[in-house]
Design an enzyme around this catalytic site. Structure first.
Site, PDB file in Angstrom:
ATOM      1  N   LYS A  42       0.848  -1.192   0.000  1.00  0.00           N
ATOM      2  CA  LYS A  42       0.000   0.000   0.000  1.00  0.00           C
ATOM      3  C   LYS A  42       0.881   1.239   0.000  1.00  0.00           C
ATOM      4  O   LYS A  42       1.833   1.321   0.758  1.00  0.00           O
ATOM      5  CB  LYS A  42      -0.922  -0.002   1.218  1.00  0.00           C
ATOM      6  CG  LYS A  42      -1.914   1.129   1.211  1.00  0.00           C
ATOM      7  CD  LYS A  42      -3.016   0.966   2.249  1.00  0.00           C
ATOM      8  CE  LYS A  42      -3.964   2.123   2.169  1.00  0.00           C
ATOM      9  NZ  LYS A  42      -5.340   1.772   2.264  1.00  0.00           N
TER      10      LYS A  42
ATOM     11  N   ASN B 212      16.196 -13.195   5.132  1.00  0.00           N
ATOM     12  CA  ASN B 212      16.291 -12.490   3.855  1.00  0.00           C
ATOM     13  C   ASN B 212      17.431 -12.984   2.974  1.00  0.00           C
ATOM     14  O   ASN B 212      17.659 -12.438   1.888  1.00  0.00           O
ATOM     15  CB  ASN B 212      16.468 -10.986   4.099  1.00  0.00           C
ATOM     16  CG  ASN B 212      15.241 -10.364   4.723  1.00  0.00           C
ATOM     17  OD1 ASN B 212      14.137 -10.859   4.557  1.00  0.00           O
ATOM     18  ND2 ASN B 212      15.441  -9.285   5.460  1.00  0.00           N
TER      19      ASN B 212
END
Length: 270
Positions: free
Chosen positions: A40, A193
């Site tokens: 978003k 990650n």
């Protein structure tokens, strides 16, 4: 969720699962050979050019020849969301039990990955995440009450640390490291990650902070992540014989503990 037409062409009716491992606030859909990150658009990302998704895409494209990161398959925007479709990185997370149970290999692979990134010539890198930039964003987060103090280390706030995020930010501004060592930096070099296949890096993910930064940005967060993954904070299993300080032996450097502390504390404001 209404997907842009170009994204629809790629994903069609393919099956997917939803990622629940990372700390990101984005929605991540995982397909067999692709990953779709839906984010978003927020006021702070629009206010700080470095963090716009388009600049993340530019950085990913630039770095393809230097380090293994996902390939950008499609990037589209709607009025509210950014849609980034990427190739999927295979292999296992560095926090997989196979690596945690072989800590010497894990440290060797992590050190090798960091050294590979440090060897990249960053002269023409399109993204530079200076300390000035990081502190400006940290100030925005503090002023807009976006700091999650509940997610911080126990010693960061309270009797053994700063009274509140505002006080920590003041300390960070007043105690900035004097030397900036620019290298290619992941920005959030934590074990989930980083992916390996066997004894080789298969890729890096979650590249929102990817760009040029101080060398100790990645060292500090890697060191903290190692401690958390081995002391049972994540996963629950405690590896009592593990010593995170051995990372520095693999890196071949004397740790700068002041910078490690600084960049760890700075991360608490994000």
């Amino acid at each position: 969720m209404i997907f842009p037409a170009k994204i629809k062409e790629f994903i069609k009716d393919k099956n997917y699962s939803q990622d629940d491992v990372g700390m990101s606030n984005s929605q991540v859909l995982i397909f067999d050979d692709m990953v779709l990150k839906i984010e978003k658009r927020t006021e702070w990302k629009e206010s700080f050019d470095f963090y716009k998704t388009q600049n993340v895409v530019n950085m990913m494209n630039w770095s393809q020849d230097f380090v293994i990161v996902p390939k950008v398959l499609c990037f589209e925007q709607s009025d509210e969301f950014d849609f980034l479709l990427m190739s999927k990185i295979n292999g296992k997370m560095a926090c997989d039990s196979d690596f945690l149970e072989n800590s010497d290999l894990l440290l060797e692979l992590l050190a090798k990955t960091l050294k590979q990134m440090w060897s990249v010539d960053v002269k023409n890198c399109p993204r530079v995440n200076s300390l000035e930039n990081k502190l400006a964003l940290a100030e925005y987060f503090v002023n807009h009450n976006l700091v999650d103090v509940e997610d911080a280390e126990p010693s960061t706030f309270g009797p053994d640390g700063s009274e509140n995020p505002k006080e920590l930010l003041k300390w960070l501004k007043e105690n900035q490291p004097k030397n900036f060592e620019p290298v290619l930096s992941h920005g959030d070099f934590c074990l989930p990650n980083v992916f390996f296949e066997g004894e080789n890096l298969s890729g890096l993910i979650d590249l929102g902070d990817f760009g040029v930064a101080d060398k100790y940005q990645d060292i500090a967060l890697c060191y903290r992540s190692l401690k958390h993954n081995f002391n049972g904070s994540f996963g629950g299993k405690i590896y009592e014989d593990f010593n995170a300080d051995l990372l520095f032996d693999k890196l071949g450097l004397e740790p700068d503990w002041e910078k490690i502390r600084y960049y760890t504390l700075l991360d608490e404001l994000f």
